[in-house]
Design a protein around this motif. Structure first.
Motif, PDB file in Angstrom:
ATOM      1  N   LEU A 654       0.870  -1.175   0.000  1.00 12.27           N
ATOM      2  CA  LEU A 654       0.000   0.000   0.000  1.00 12.27           C
ATOM      3  C   LEU A 654       0.906   1.224   0.000  1.00 12.27           C
ATOM      4  CD1 LEU A 654      -2.536  -1.121   2.772  1.00 12.27           C
ATOM      5  CD2 LEU A 654      -2.805  -1.331   0.293  1.00 12.27           C
ATOM      6  N   LEU A 655       0.804   2.020  -1.056  1.00  9.86           N
ATOM      7  CA  LEU A 655       1.635   3.221  -1.152  1.00  9.86           C
ATOM      8  C   LEU A 655       1.005   4.335  -0.324  1.00  9.86           C
ATOM      9  CD1 LEU A 655       2.528   3.288  -4.956  1.00  9.86           C
ATOM     10  CD2 LEU A 655       3.636   2.037  -3.089  1.00  9.86           C
ATOM     11  N   CYS A 656       1.781   4.945   0.524  1.00  8.81           N
ATOM     12  CA  CYS A 656       1.296   6.032   1.381  1.00  8.81           C
ATOM     13  C   CYS A 656       1.397   7.339   0.592  1.00  8.81           C
ATOM     14  CB  CYS A 656       2.114   6.102   2.662  1.00  8.81           C
ATOM     15  SG  CYS A 656       2.225   4.516   3.532  1.00  8.81           S
ATOM     16  N   MET A 657       0.317   7.680  -0.112  1.00 13.20           N
ATOM     17  CA  MET A 657       0.321   8.828  -1.015  1.00 13.20           C
ATOM     18  C   MET A 657      -0.260  10.052  -0.314  1.00 13.20           C
ATOM     19  SD  MET A 657       1.585   7.243  -3.597  1.00 13.20           S
ATOM     20  CE  MET A 657       1.299   8.082  -5.143  1.00 13.20           C
ATOM     21  N   PRO A 658       0.374  11.193  -0.430  1.00 13.78           N
ATOM     22  CA  PRO A 658      -0.164  12.408   0.190  1.00 13.78           C
ATOM     23  C   PRO A 658      -1.339  12.953  -0.610  1.00 13.78           C
ATOM     24  CG  PRO A 658       1.773  12.932  -1.101  1.00 13.78           C
ATOM     25  CD  PRO A 658       1.628  11.430  -1.161  1.00 13.78           C
ATOM     26  N   ALA A 659      -2.122  13.824   0.010  1.00 16.12           N
ATOM     27  CA  ALA A 659      -3.167  14.529  -0.725  1.00 16.12           C
ATOM     28  C   ALA A 659      -2.511  15.585  -1.606  1.00 16.12           C
ATOM     29  CB  ALA A 659      -4.144  15.178   0.246  1.00 16.12           C
ATOM     30  N   GLY A 660      -3.134  15.862  -2.744  1.00 15.75           N
ATOM     31  CA  GLY A 660      -2.555  16.863  -3.646  1.00 15.75           C
ATOM     32  C   GLY A 660      -3.399  17.062  -4.881  1.00 15.75           C
ATOM     33  N   ALA A 661      -3.282  18.241  -5.470  1.00 14.55           N
ATOM     34  CA  ALA A 661      -4.078  18.574  -6.657  1.00 14.55           C
ATOM     35  C   ALA A 661      -3.477  18.008  -7.931  1.00 14.55           C
ATOM     36  CB  ALA A 661      -4.217  20.090  -6.773  1.00 14.55           C
ATOM     37  N   GLU A 662      -2.160  17.845  -7.959  1.00 16.57           N
ATOM     38  CA  GLU A 662      -1.468  17.377  -9.156  1.00 16.57           C
ATOM     39  C   GLU A 662      -0.956  15.952  -8.963  1.00 16.57           C
ATOM     40  OE1 GLU A 662      -1.428  19.086 -11.905  1.00 16.57           O
ATOM     41  OE2 GLU A 662      -2.438  20.795 -10.967  1.00 16.57           O
ATOM     42  N   PRO A 663      -0.841  15.186 -10.059  1.00 18.20           N
ATOM     43  CA  PRO A 663      -0.297  13.827  -9.944  1.00 18.20           C
ATOM     44  C   PRO A 663       1.132  13.839  -9.412  1.00 18.20           C
ATOM     45  CG  PRO A 663      -1.366  14.153 -12.065  1.00 18.20           C
ATOM     46  CD  PRO A 663      -1.266  15.506 -11.430  1.00 18.20           C
ATOM     47  N   LEU A 664       1.510  12.762  -8.758  1.00 12.85           N
ATOM     48  CA  LEU A 664       2.889  12.593  -8.302  1.00 12.85           C
ATOM     49  C   LEU A 664       3.666  11.984  -9.465  1.00 12.85           C
ATOM     50  CD1 LEU A 664       4.070  13.285  -5.532  1.00 12.85           C
ATOM     51  CD2 LEU A 664       3.910  10.872  -4.936  1.00 12.85           C
ATOM     52  N   PRO A 665       4.716  12.671  -9.954  1.00 11.16           N
ATOM     53  CA  PRO A 665       5.376  12.230 -11.189  1.00 11.16           C
ATOM     54  C   PRO A 665       6.206  10.964 -11.017  1.00 11.16           C
ATOM     55  CG  PRO A 665       6.528  14.103 -10.248  1.00 11.16           C
ATOM     56  CD  PRO A 665       5.295  13.918  -9.424  1.00 11.16           C
ATOM     57  N   LYS A 666       6.446  10.304 -12.138  1.00 16.44           N
ATOM     58  CA  LYS A 666       7.311   9.130 -12.190  1.00 16.44           C
ATOM     59  C   LYS A 666       8.659   9.442 -11.548  1.00 16.44           C
ATOM     60  CE  LYS A 666       9.587   6.132 -15.609  1.00 16.44           C
ATOM     61  NZ  LYS A 666       9.708   5.804 -17.043  1.00 16.44           N
ATOM     62  N   ALA A 667       9.251   8.443 -10.894  1.00 15.08           N
ATOM     63  CA  ALA A 667      10.556   8.536 -10.213  1.00 15.08           C
ATOM     64  C   ALA A 667      10.473   9.222  -8.852  1.00 15.08           C
ATOM     65  CB  ALA A 667      11.605   9.206 -11.085  1.00 15.08           C
TER      66      ALA A 667
END
Length: 682
Positions: A654-667
């Motif tokens: 399970l990836l712990c992804m932050p909230a945000g308006a824009e996608p999180l980019p590759k790398a």
């Protein structure tokens, strides 16, 4: 500030026959602990049937002895039922009446429901003890005691013979300040709750009632139920959840705080010990090896001075095999210089031998025929120099000394087999371990049907995917699971299923029924019917926002007060499995004695762009693989909708992804919670 002694008398024929059915005691103990200002010690609890003489006999034991308690609280038998005798039994024992306490309790309940007038409380003093009768339902008893708990220390001090003038120094304001109350907070019309009540003032009747709906948090009353009252119907349910939105870290902290401590049990040393956690240090009762043993096939010798044994022919005087019947002695005594004994790997080294020469360093010189016609070695030549004493010999205790610490408390027995093998090697037959909790899994909802039911689904029906998935997940982590089936959206039925489950298992997992719908009954049932405490009811995460964690006091089969855990997970399949790994599993691991309780977190690199939720942090299902350079890469399993169970297929993290308006980019680098084995791209 002196501690006051209290005793609780549960009046219930049902509870007298089966103590596990009583939840009122735990509710009252919680009031003393949480609202009593540290002034109270509950010294004893007794359960009696609805019999006047039994009620009176127990009260007299507490009030008329050489060391009377300060307060006796009864719960049960205060209603209009034919079997309700508590007020009559208590009234004749009182030397002084306390109508003010009765008025305070009734006023508190009447501010909530007119049906409170159906309760018949009694209060007063016998000798030096204050006696109060409370309703039999956990919530009714809790509310009535909370109405008077802060004034009771003063009442008990007076009843016990305290100097009235000294107790009233400073007047009423000083008394209010000392009790932590004020005249404004005690007015019945100020009795604000976050919820509607379902109140049952007695063992034999119950009723629903409407209460003022409040939309702000009142931290002073957090122990009161926050959930909707199902009996009021959909028009009176709350439109917004009264449960505060917690962060994931705060939710995990509450789980750690309220999960019961592990229990210790004895376990046989068998392969089934795998996964258990050792509950006490284990010391070796015997050494390994228990005798001097050869580590090679060859010849036991007595090393001559200097260790040069080249080109010398030695008679073979005995044989030592690993099997006990193989011997190891020389018949006539210890092995002498100039003699050798043929020996196999693991066999006892003959007495007197100081080293073992490998068979590869020897040559057969002559043989002889035994009486049974077998050829035996008679003489061998040795080609070895610089031989040292102790060569190729395992001395007694060289692997494990007797008394050595071999396993520490808290170590987990792995599936590799090393721990079980170590215990077996030193003759340990049984060890103390932390008992692994038993898990119960329950699905809820009128729309849920068994996944393997024949025929097509009717309109509105949904196959049960959560229960099979959660059972499989819990078993994969080594826990015994009880399948609790499917409960319908009916409060009484759900309560009955949960009560039965809490007697059989340590932790209950339910799915569905935790949102804000009129048929979402889990929270009301836990708080109102079971007398449980909901520690959190919403978490700021995606998926899994309505995840609920609660504890319920019960009595086990031995009559002991214990705490059971309930996790009410969302009904969407992906949400249920995500929250199982994030919240339920740490609680199970803590009850199992496993540390750390949370699953491992590792840094990973994103293999592609990942969309983010604008408001909540997300636990994105992903596949984590080890790249050629040793870096961990994460790839999404696809669509992440909470109802999409396929998003868990193949996921090991399970990836712990932050909230945000824009996608999180590759790398980009994020943290991953590992829920399965790593894959390899090599």
């Amino acid at each position: 500030m002196a501690t006051l002694k209290a005793a609780i008398l549960v009046v219930s024929t049902t509870a007298a026959n089966d103590p596990s059915t009583d939840a009122a005691e735990a509710a009252l103990r919680a009031v003393f602990d949480q609202d009593g200002g540290g002034r109270w010690h509950v010294v004893e609890t007794k359960i009696v049937g609805d019999v006047t003489t039994d009620i009176q006999r127990q009260i007299l034991l507490w009030t008329d002895g050489p060391d009377p308690v300060n307060l006796v609280i009864t719960t049960g038998g205060t209603g209009f039922s034919v079997a309700d005798h508590t007020p009559e039994a208590v009234s004749v024992l009182l030397h002084k009446q306390a109508p003010g306490l009765v008025h305070a309790m009734l006023a508190s309940s009447l501010a909530v429901t007119p049906f409170a007038m159906m309760s018949r409380p009694v209060a007063g003093v016998r000798n030096r003890t204050v006696i109060i009768t409370l309703p039999g339902s956990p919530k009714g008893a809790r509310e009535n005691l909370q109405a008077v708990i802060k004034t009771l220390p003063h009442a008990c001090q007076q009843a016990a013979g305290g100097d009235s003038r000294a107790l009233h120094v400073g007047g009423v304001k000083a008394l209010e300040k000392d009790a932590g109350i004020s005249s404004t907070t005690q007015q019945p019309q100020q009795h604000n709750h976050h919820h509607h009540h379902t109140c049952s003032h007695g063992h034999t009747h119950g009723h629903g009632h409407a209460a003022p709906v409040r939309h702000t948090q009142d931290h002073h009353h957090q122990q009161q139920p926050l959930s909707n009252d199902p009996s009021l119907g959909p028009t009176r349910r709350q439109r917004k959840s009264p449960y505060p939105m917690l962060s994931v870290s705060d939710a995990i902290a509450l789980i750690k705080q309220h999960t019961p401590s592990p229990n210790i049990t004895a376990a046989k040393v068998t392969p089934s010990l795998t996964g258990s956690v050792i509950a006490e240090d284990v010391h070796a009762p015997e050494p390994v090896p228990a005798f001097r043993a050869s580590i090679v096939d060859g010849y036991a010798v007595v090393v001559p001075p200097g260790g040069d044994m080249r080109g010398v022919v030695y008679p073979v005087v005995t044989v030592s095999h690993a099997a006990p019947e193989g011997g190891g002695g020389n018949g006539g005594g210890p092995l002498q210089l100039g003699q050798v004994a043929r020996i196999t790997t693991g066999a006892p080294v003959p007495e007197g031998a100081t080293a073992v020469i490998m068979v590869e360093d020897t040559k057969l010189v002559s043989s002889t025929t035994t009486e049974d016609g077998r050829e035996e070695e008679k003489e061998v030549e040795i080609f070895a120099e610089g031989v040292k004493e102790g060569e190729n010999i395992r001395e007694v205790g060289s692997d494990v000394e007797k008394g050595a610490l071999i396993l520490r408390k808290g170590e987990q027995v792995s599936a590799v087999g090393g721990e079980v093998g170590l215990l077996a090697s030193v003759g340990v037959k049984e060890v103390k371990v932390f008992r692994r909790p038993v898990v119960g899994v329950l699905s809820t909802g009128d729309e849920i049907v068994e996944h393997d039911r024949e025929g097509e689904l009717r309109m509105g029906e949904v196959r049960d995917t959560n229960r099979p998935g959660l059972i499989a997940a819990a078993r994969e982590w080594g826990y015994e699971v009880v399948d609790l089936g499917i409960a319908k959206d009916q409060a009484g039925s759900l309560e009955e299923v949960l009560r039965d489950a809490l007697r059989r298992v340590d932790l209950v997992i339910t799915t569905g029924g935790v949102s804000m719908g009129e048929l979402d009954l889990l929270k009301p049932t836990i708080e109102r019917a079971l007398g449980g405490t909901i520690h959190f009811g919403r978490v700021a995460m995606k998926p899994g926002k309505p995840t609920t964690f609660a504890t319920v006091p019960v009595k086990n089969n031995a009559g002991e007060r214990v705490t059971r855990v309930i996790f009410s997970l969302p009904g969407n399949p992906a949400s249920a499995l995500v929250t199982f790994h994030l919240f339920v599993l740490p609680s199970l691991r803590q009850m199992s004695g496993i540390s750390p309780t949370e699953l491992p977190r590792v840094p990973v690199v994103l293999s592609h762009d990942f969309p983010l939720d604008k408001v909540r942090p997300e636990y994105h299902r992903a596949v984590v693989s080890v790249g050629r350079d040793g870096v961990l890469f994460a790839t999404s399993t696809g669509g992440q909708r909470s109802s999409k169970v396929g998003s868990m297929k193949g996921a090991n993290a399970l990836l712990c992804m932050p909230a945000g308006a824009e996608p999180l980019p590759k790398a980009s680098r994020v943290e991953a919670l590992l829920i399965g084995n790593l894959h390899s791209d090599l």
